[in-house]
Design a protein around this motif. Structure first.
Motif, mmCIF file in Angstrom:
data_model
loop_
_atom_site.group_PDB
_atom_site.id
_atom_site.type_symbol
_atom_site.label_atom_id
_atom_site.label_comp_id
_atom_site.label_asym_id
_atom_site.label_seq_id
_atom_site.Cartn_x
_atom_site.Cartn_y
_atom_site.Cartn_z
ATOM 1 N N SER A 146 -9.826 -3.337 5.939
ATOM 2 C CA SER A 146 -10.350 -2.109 5.322
ATOM 3 C C SER A 146 -11.868 -2.146 5.235
ATOM 4 O O SER A 146 -12.548 -1.142 5.491
ATOM 5 C CB SER A 146 -9.746 -1.922 3.926
ATOM 6 O OG SER A 146 -8.353 -1.800 3.984
ATOM 7 N N GLY B 152 -11.298 3.461 5.108
ATOM 8 C CA GLY B 152 -11.626 2.113 4.646
ATOM 9 C C GLY B 152 -11.900 2.060 3.158
ATOM 10 O O GLY B 152 -11.528 1.107 2.468
ATOM 11 N N GLY C 13 -8.643 2.242 1.406
ATOM 12 C CA GLY C 13 -7.946 0.976 1.646
ATOM 13 C C GLY C 13 -8.465 -0.122 0.746
ATOM 14 O O GLY C 13 -7.684 -0.923 0.201
ATOM 15 N N LEU C 14 -9.779 -0.175 0.532
ATOM 16 C CA LEU C 14 -10.357 -1.170 -0.384
ATOM 17 C C LEU C 14 -9.831 -0.975 -1.799
ATOM 18 O O LEU C 14 -9.465 -1.947 -2.481
ATOM 19 C CB LEU C 14 -11.881 -1.054 -0.381
ATOM 20 C CG LEU C 14 -12.627 -1.560 0.859
ATOM 21 C CD1 LEU C 14 -14.093 -1.202 0.765
ATOM 22 C CD2 LEU C 14 -12.459 -3.052 1.014
#
Length: 576
Positions: free
Chosen positions: A101, A117, A120-121
């Protein structure tokens, strides 16, 4: 057992290969001064197209190199730290998803793919914070994900504002967004960076996220999650110059820097002290970004990642060897039992303080000199100097309680450096903490900065470091009197030690008010007037209108008779 060893070794090997490739590629990009952009069109609608974009320039490649380097070290370290865990494979997959990510966010100049990303983090960090199934981890994970969700909403709104440009690749439009029409966009980007990098008033989640395993803290709080906000502002720095958003960011980052340094001097949890030092350094990065020096902020971001990951690793070795105690008051005299780890811990602490010729010195000293040379107000100037002194103060306190002092551990605990899986990756990061700053400075700044300042201003940084070290050492020697003074000034000690009541304001006290307010808004708004004038009300009005239209379409005689009678009545009324 064979699967565990194979998994963390193979993961480390592949990440290290990626680190070497991206590092060499970054050096080539620096000297060639070229940027490569790769685009894949996913969906095209009218004039807008959704494109997945990758950018290969020296900033993204160099940052990716450091992310992969620290991730490979952390994965190898996890093989020793998490060896007895029942769900070791799940943990490794989560860490690899986290690295993926971060790589997706770093390599993208497109706001939509950045959001992938970015989200996702946030999601994987929540899964890692609640990895230990207990109430404390659940509360910390909820605070983490809700705080980061504010930044996700800001990114979504900024995507909506960029629609009128015909695309979301800010690389193409960033120099056309300097007028006053984009102030809202600038503030949204700053808000997203503040939530991810835990600036005031979103600072409470960063120490709370220490509920995660220590390898996660070494990765998350050095080069990945918390630095994502700084990296975003570095990318958008051209549109933030000389704007109102930049002034807001400067004030908030200086306050965060001072608040975190002050709070670390009243904290006894080893991991939370290091987390607050991370928060203080994030304030340093964002403050110099607010002054317009994005290259210095990126320089400090990379050098800080090296020694801060190593600092968390050393803390994990201390906790692992001390019977899982995290309170520094239960440690002491570890220099006699764990000399290898203590050496690396000392290197990290000195690098954090900006000791000459270590990694932190080259970036931190240059940032402070440029900040003192810039047009900053008097309050921000003193916050910079006080933050320098407070950093040395809590570092001396940490050294006194954990590495020196008296032995306070249980007599049955066997404290020693024996696990090679935990100590071997510290060697590579330790080398980076010593020579990483000088190598980066030669690579990133072939032409030196011109620093012009008076002798008093030049020596003020060193004076504050010496004063901070003396205060930290004297207060630790007088620990008994200090505790009695703490009782007599209980409110101020609690105020400064609890990050200015920010965890309380973020979670406990105002949660009941927020829930009652949201319930009232739901009853009056979503289930009340908005329901009547909104989708449901519109549905019933349209349904009634469609019934009337259906009557006309069925060609019923009575309908036309009604219309004829009504029209005749209207005509009679008009001529009466």
């Amino acid at each position: 057992m064979c699967w565990k060893v194979t998994m963390h070794l193979t993961s480390m090997l592949f990440l290290m290969i990626g680190c070497l490739i991206s590092g060499v590629y970054a050096v080539l990009k620096i000297y060639s001064n070229m940027i490569e952009v790769i685009e894949w069109e996913i969906l095209s609608m009218n004039s807008c197209s959704i494109v997945f974009t990758l950018i290969f320039d020296w900033i993204s490649l160099l940052f990716l190199c450091f992310v992969l380097l620290i991730s490979s070290s952390v994965l190898y370290y996890s093989g020793g730290y998490m060896s007895g865990d029942k769900y070791f494979n799940r943990f490794m997959y989560l860490v690899l998803m986290f690295v993926f990510s971060m790589a997706a966010m770093v390599m993208s100049p497109n706001l939509i793919s950045i959001l992938l990303g970015w989200d996702g983090l946030g999601l994987v960090s929540y899964a890692l914070v609640i990895y230990y199934s207990n109430e404390k981890s659940a509360n910390a994970g909820m605070l983490t994900i809700l705080s980061n969700r504010v930044g996700d909403v800001a990114i979504l709104l900024s995507i909506g504002l960029m629609v009128k440009l015909g695309g979301w690749n800010f690389l193409y439009y960033i120099y056309n967004m300097n007028d006053g029409q984009w102030l809202g966009f600038n503030l949204l980007i700053v808000l997203a960076a503040m939530t991810k990098s835990a600036q005031i008033p979103f600072s409470a989640w960063l120490p709370a996220a220490m509920a995660a395993p220590t390898p996660v803290s070494a990765l998350v709080h050095s080069s990945t999650l918390v630095t994502a906000g700084v990296y975003l502002v570095i990318r958008f720095n051209p549109i933030l110059e000389s704007t109102y958003a930049q002034s807001v960011l400067l004030i908030i980052s200086c306050l965060t820097m001072f608040m975190a340094g002050l709070g670390a001097n009243f904290e006894y949890d080893l991991k939370k002290i290091i987390a607050l030092s991370t928060l203080s350094q994030l304030g340093v990065m964002l403050s110099i970004l607010a002054l317009g020096y994005s290259d210095l902020a990126f320089f400090h971001l990379l050098s800080h990642a090296l020694f801060k990951a190593l600092l968390f690793m050393c803390a994990g070795v201390f906790i692992h060897g001390s019977g899982d105690y995290q309170d520094i008051r239960f440690m002491g005299c570890l220099v006699k039992f764990m000399p290898f780890s203590v050496v690396y811990m000392s290197i990290c602490n000195f690098a954090l303080c900006g000791f000459p010729f270590l990694a932190g010195f080259y970036s931190k000293d240059m940032i402070l000199e440029v900040a003192l040379m810039s047009w900053v107000n008097f309050i921000c100037l003193w916050m910079y100097l006080l933050a320098v002194g407070l950093t040395v103060t809590y570092t001396m306190r940490l050294i006194f309680y954990s590495m020196s002092g008296e032995f306070n551990l249980n007599l049955l605990i066997n404290v020693k450096d024996t696990n090679n899986l935990m100590t071997d990756p510290m060697v590579m990061l330790g080398l980076g903490a010593i020579v990483g700053g000088s190598c980066l400075s030669w690579l990133m700044f072939p032409e030196p900065y011109m620093i012009c300042m008076s002798g008093i201003m030049k020596s003020s940084i060193m004076v504050m470091m010496i004063i901070g070290g003396l205060i930290g050492y004297i207060c630790n020697l007088l620990s008994v009197n200090n505790s009695l003074m703490s009782l007599s000034n209980y409110f101020w000690v609690v105020f400064m030690g609890s990050m200015w009541f920010m965890p309380i304001l973020s979670s406990m006290k105002n949660s009941e008010v927020i829930m009652k307010t949201s319930s009232l808004m739901e009853k009056v708004g979503e289930k009340g007037w908005l329901e009547y004038f909104g989708p449901q009300g519109l549905y019933w009005k349209l349904a009634q209108l469609f019934v009337i239209f259906n009557e006309f379409q069925m060609n019923k005689v009575k309908v036309y008779m009604k219309m004829f009678v009504l029209s005749m009545l209207v005509v009679l009324f008009m001529y009466m």
